[in-house]
Structures are given as C-alpha cells and as structure tokens.
Design an enzyme around this catalytic site. Structure first.
Site, PDB file in Angstrom:
ATOM      1  N   HIS A  29       5.062  -1.802  -0.356  1.00  0.00           N
ATOM      2  CA  HIS A  29       4.334  -2.005  -0.793  1.00  0.00           C
ATOM      3  C   HIS A  29       3.403  -0.698  -1.551  1.00  0.00           C
ATOM      4  O   HIS A  29       4.135   0.385  -0.943  1.00  0.00           O
ATOM      5  CB  HIS A  29       2.978  -2.866   0.246  1.00  0.00           C
ATOM      6  CG  HIS A  29       1.713  -3.575  -0.733  1.00  0.00           C
ATOM      7  ND1 HIS A  29       0.848  -2.808  -1.735  1.00  0.00           N
ATOM      8  CD2 HIS A  29       1.282  -4.687  -1.713  1.00  0.00           C
ATOM      9  CE1 HIS A  29       0.590  -3.890  -2.399  1.00  0.00           C
ATOM     10  NE2 HIS A  29       0.728  -4.851  -2.228  1.00  0.00           N
ATOM     11  N   CYS A  52       1.731  -8.236   7.408  1.00  0.00           N
ATOM     12  CA  CYS A  52       2.645  -7.299   7.498  1.00  0.00           C
ATOM     13  C   CYS A  52       3.166  -5.933   7.782  1.00  0.00           C
ATOM     14  O   CYS A  52       1.802  -5.338   7.364  1.00  0.00           O
ATOM     15  CB  CYS A  52       3.626  -7.638   6.350  1.00  0.00           C
ATOM     16  SG  CYS A  52       4.144  -9.172   6.675  1.00  0.00           S
TER      17      CYS A  52
END
Length: 283
Positions: free
Chosen positions: A248, A259
C-alpha cells in the site's frame, strides 16, 4: 569341541612349521551366551488410533468462507509450529475437535483459494494437530480467532518446512526465519487500527495471488493468511475478512483494516514462501 579341533587342523595345514596346539583342559567350562532381554514395544504417544471409514462429503468443508462452530480455537497461539505441514490425501481428510469423538468437518486436498497445506502444531503417533482456515464464528456472534483441528496421520501427506515469518508490531519488524536464523525484511509497516486490529498469534500463509481489482496493491502479490479479522464479519462484499500482507502507498502505523502493509521488496520476499508457512504476529 569339534569346531576347535577343525580350526587347529586348518591352522597346521596352512603353516607346516607351526608348533602343535595344546590340548584343551578337560575341566574347561564352555562359555554360555546369555539370552538377550527383549526390547519392550514402545507405548504409542497421544490419542489412540482410529481406523474407521468416513464419507467426508457428508461433513462440513473447511475453507476460507466456512463458519463451523465445532472447530476449536487455537489454544497455544504464541508457540512455534513443529516444522511439518499436512496435506489431505484423496479428496479430503476428516477433522476432529476431539480425537476421541466423531469428526466435525473435513479439509479438502484442493480448494480454489488454497488453504489446504496446513502447519502442524502438535505431532503424535496417530494424529497431527493443525491450524485451519475458516472461523468458529463471525465477530458479531462470537470469537473469530485462528481455528485448529486434529487430523489422522493416516489421512495426510506430511511435508517439512524450515521457514517461518515473525512479526512484531511493537518493534515494527518483520523477519523471515530459516533454520532458526532471522532475516529482517521490514523495519516499518502499517497495521490495524484499534477498531479493526491485526489479529495476534500464530497462523500461516493460506495463498498468494495478484488481484488487479485491488488498486491499492499496485499489482503486487497479496499474501493471504489463515486468520481473519477479530472485528469484521466480512470485507469488500465477501463473507470473509482475511488478514494479509500486501503493498500500500500508505504503510506506516496503525492505519489498516487489520492487514499488514509492506513495501515492494518485503512483499516480493514473502511471495516466494510456500503455502502452509507458519506466521506468528506478536503484539
């Protein structure tokens, strides 16, 4: 005495100049070899064997979407796995919550989303205890922590692994540990918020795949784990809320839905690990 005489005669023939052997004393006592004590058969460790036949298709299937109340939660979440993995033989293997009772589910040998190569956390002569995918309950109705179960050793193909992944949220580190030697692959990452925390304890790599629809991964693989969110019943329209390692752009601090967000290099390293690799997430 015939054997002794034969040996002496053979020696004289082989060496004509050898002196004559002295005759044995008539009072000599022959050597008696004691009878060895039989080695006792070792007592099998753990639960007794079960050789009954089961039609696994009549049992609930363990998979990432399954909610099976009979499956027990992992009762020792911060202990290392044994270094073995188990994969069901045939179409699948029965799963027991209690090996002295009846099976409560079955784990298939193959499933489209994987999760069938399982880490062994306890080994007995006739049984192996493994971590499983799925949940005992969704968070709104119970405890969604990592589940486990017992498989008969006769029903599985056992493999080995010398690798594990260790995460420390407090230290902000991720290590790949091979043969007990840690190799640091991250010194900072993103993890779950207070409302959507990252689940703690041991789990395993369920599957690894690229999902182009998830734009935030920028095409990097997602390493899905066998454990799910402790607070979300589902996510993204699915009836599952699986925890994963993924890329990300924003990846530092408590910012995720549970996560663990990592940089491209760390994701690439984790993506190389096989299914069933144990993972421990420490506070």
């Amino acid at each position: 005495m015939l054997v002794v005489a034969g040996v002496v005669a053979a020696a004289l023939l082989a060496s004509p100049d050898a002196p004559s052997a002295a005759a044995p004393s008539p009072t000599s006592t022959p050597t008696v070899t004691p009878t060895p004590t039989p080695t006792p058969t070792p007592t099998p460790t753990g639960f007794p064997a079960n050789t009954a036949q089961y039609d696994v298709t009549q049992l609930p299937q363990v998979n990432v979407f399954a909610v099976i109340p009979q499956l027990p939660l992992d009762d020792d979440p911060f202990t290392e796995a044994t270094g073995e993995t188990a994969l069901a033989l045939g179409i699948g293997a029965p799963v027991w919550a209690d090996p002295t009772a009846e099976p409560v589910a079955y784990v298939p040998r193959e499933f489209p989303y994987d999760g069938t190569t399982l880490p062994v956390v306890e080994r007995q002569d006739h049984w192996v205890k493994v971590l499983l995918t799925g949940r005992q309950a969704v968070p709104s109705k119970g405890d969604a922590a990592q589940v486990s179960g017992w498989l008969r050793a006769q029903d599985v193909e056992l493999g080995s692994t010398d690798t594990a992944v260790e995460v420390s949220i407090a230290a902000r580190t991720v290590d790949i540990v091979r043969d007990g030697v840690p190799e640091r692959i991250a010194t900072d990452f993103g993890w779950g918020t207070d409302i959507t925390p990252t689940p703690l304890g041991r789990t395993f790599i369920m599957t690894t795949r690229v999902v182009p629809e998830f734009w935030y991964t920028r095409g990097h693989p997602i390493i899905y784990l066998g454990v799910q969110s402790p607070t979300l019943d589902g996510f993204g329209g699915a009836d599952a809320a699986v925890t994963a390692f993924h890329y990300h752009d924003e990846r530092s601090g408590p910012i995720s839905n549970g996560c663990i967000r990592l940089d491209p290099d760390a994701i690439a390293r984790l993506a190389e690990l096989p299914h069933g690799t144990p993972v421990i997430i420490n506070p």
